[in-house]
Write a protein that holds these residues in place. Structure first.
Motif, PDB file in Angstrom:
ATOM      1  N   GLY A   1       0.840  -1.193   0.000  1.00 47.55           N
ATOM      2  CA  GLY A   1       0.000   0.000   0.000  1.00 47.55           C
ATOM      3  C   GLY A   1       0.870   1.235   0.000  1.00 47.55           C
ATOM      4  N   TYR A   2       0.256   2.361   0.224  1.00 43.19           N
ATOM      5  CA  TYR A   2       0.975   3.631   0.273  1.00 43.19           C
ATOM      6  C   TYR A   2       1.658   3.754   1.630  1.00 43.19           C
ATOM      7  CZ  TYR A   2       1.823   8.632   0.473  1.00 43.19           C
ATOM      8  OH  TYR A   2       2.408   9.853   0.604  1.00 43.19           O
ATOM      9  N   CYS A   3       2.960   3.983   1.643  1.00 41.24           N
ATOM     10  CA  CYS A   3       3.698   4.053   2.903  1.00 41.24           C
ATOM     11  C   CYS A   3       3.569   5.398   3.603  1.00 41.24           C
ATOM     12  CB  CYS A   3       5.168   3.714   2.673  1.00 41.24           C
ATOM     13  SG  CYS A   3       5.428   1.959   2.305  1.00 41.24           S
ATOM     14  N   GLY A   4       3.336   6.457   2.882  1.00 37.17           N
ATOM     15  CA  GLY A   4       3.129   7.757   3.514  1.00 37.17           C
ATOM     16  C   GLY A   4       4.407   8.407   4.000  1.00 37.17           C
ATOM     17  N   THR A   5       4.234   9.490   4.736  1.00 39.59           N
ATOM     18  CA  THR A   5       5.347  10.279   5.242  1.00 39.59           C
ATOM     19  C   THR A   5       5.814   9.741   6.581  1.00 39.59           C
ATOM     20  OG1 THR A   5       4.442  12.240   4.162  1.00 39.59           O
ATOM     21  CG2 THR A   5       6.033  12.612   5.920  1.00 39.59           C
TER      22      THR A   5
END
Length: 69
Positions: free
Chosen positions: A35-39
């Motif tokens: 998925g999106y790992c983000g900041t």
């Protein structure tokens, strides 16, 4: 059916074990879906994530570190 998850009196959680010795103890494999790992920041320190190309990252609270690809 046998017991699958245990939360002991100390609050330790065991998955696949009835005697967890740590905050979370898992007997067996763990799957992290991509998925999106983000900041990475202090709110996410100590987290693991897998991105869309199955690279495993660790957020130490300020920097995202590649662990495996």
């Amino acid at each position: 059916p046998s017991e699958k998850v245990r939360i002991d009196n100390a609050g330790n959680v065991g998955i696949g074990t009835t005697e967890p010795n740590k905050t979370l103890e898992v007997q067996g494999e763990i799957r992290i879906k991509p998925g999106y790992c983000g900041t990475c920041n202090s709110s996410y320190g100590g987290t693991l994530c897998v991105n869309s190309i199955n690279a495993l990252y660790y957020c130490n609270g300020s920097t995202t570190v590649l662990i495996a690809q």
